[in-house]
Scaffold this active site. Sequence first.
Site, PDB file in Angstrom:
ATOM      1  N   CYS A 292       8.944   5.291  -3.616  1.00  0.00           N
ATOM      2  CA  CYS A 292       8.420   3.923  -3.766  1.00  0.00           C
ATOM      3  C   CYS A 292       8.617   3.355  -5.169  1.00  0.00           C
ATOM      4  O   CYS A 292       8.484   2.143  -5.365  1.00  0.00           O
ATOM      5  CB  CYS A 292       6.937   3.887  -3.417  1.00  0.00           C
TER       6      CYS A 292
ATOM      7  N   HIS B 179       5.927  -3.902   1.798  1.00  0.00           N
ATOM      8  CA  HIS B 179       6.393  -2.946   0.793  1.00  0.00           C
ATOM      9  C   HIS B 179       7.787  -2.441   1.174  1.00  0.00           C
ATOM     10  O   HIS B 179       7.920  -1.374   1.780  1.00  0.00           O
ATOM     11  CB  HIS B 179       5.380  -1.799   0.725  1.00  0.00           C
TER      12      HIS B 179
ATOM     13  N   CYS C  63       2.405   4.131  -7.062  1.00  0.00           N
ATOM     14  CA  CYS C  63       2.331   5.528  -6.646  1.00  0.00           C
ATOM     15  C   CYS C  63       3.650   5.889  -5.967  1.00  0.00           C
ATOM     16  O   CYS C  63       4.358   5.022  -5.448  1.00  0.00           O
ATOM     17  CB  CYS C  63       1.148   5.756  -5.701  1.00  0.00           C
TER      18      CYS C  63
END
Length: 375
Positions: free
Chosen positions: A56, A331, A361
Amino acid sequence: MRETLRRTGVDAKHVDDVVIGCVSQAQEQGACIARNAVLAAGLPDDLTGTTLNRFCGSGLQAVNFAAMGVASGHQSLVLAGGVESMSRVPMGSDGGGIDGNNLHLRKRLFQVPQGISADLIATREGFTRAELDAFALVSQQRTEAAQKDGRFARALFAVRDPDSEKVLLEVDELPRHGATIEAFAKLEPAFVGMGAAALGPNQETLDDLALARYPELKSISHVHTAGNSSGIVDGACTLLLASDDAVKAHGLRPRARIRAMATAGAEPVIMLTAPTPASQRALAKAKMSAKDIDLWEINEAFAVVPLQTMRNLGIDHDKVNVNGGSIALGHPLGATGAMLLQTAVDELERRGLGTALVTLCIGGGMGISTIIERV
């Protein structure tokens, strides 16, 4: 990439490299999408591209690597950002899972899916379903206000059919305007079934494997839902990083500079707690404290992540994700970090503020943070 170059007025022949984050490097995102995108965009053949995966954090890592190349003096102009088409290349398409199916690693450490990790954090630290839903509602409300006020307009541009030039998409589709806390409360926890799946080496459930790392807990309270977790979407973003000499040579107007950047690792089963140490490292490098940061972008992979980071660092919610976040906007894994950085620059300018910190994160128990200063 073409739009970034058009808006900055830079000729592609002067760009040294393209650095792109992408998590699921398979199918249409396989090979080296950065280089293939350069070629598909009709940019010069001698412009190179590289694709990276830090889960991510990939989009922000791409920006940070580009900044390192520029800051070192080895490069002058670099395009950086990320892309993820989660509708066309679903998560897991590369077949690697969390641990690359590494059986030796699994004997030493069995990692669980991030949704279970998010619920584990909430259980361990006492975050309730009501708190998570309340945070998610604020994300939707702030995004609705930002969209209606046109705050994203400067960063966005329409996606057009390459043949007819017909506009296919010009506004984010995921946000739910008019969302209510009652609607959130009706959603079922998303990771109960996953947690009960017997996928361990000795047929342990995933919940049991997570709890084995935290024996003080008797069970995991599954509190994350589709409403208080990030949405699965498509997205792409690029930014232009330039040296001082390149700014002067090409008549560019710099908008922000990177003051510090850092990564940090954390315990990999609970996985999502590293934005705190990554932010602390970046702040220490910049000789700053959390109180010195005007705006924060803490990726809303799950509601518990920004809530825990805010609690750990003593940050007021009024400074965090002021235009909403991934719960409302989605996302797109490899792109999000670069998108959050762009959002932070735009909002610093809109509010006349000075500094912002962007943090995410990352799978495997990592975090990444970047501090920028408006110029």
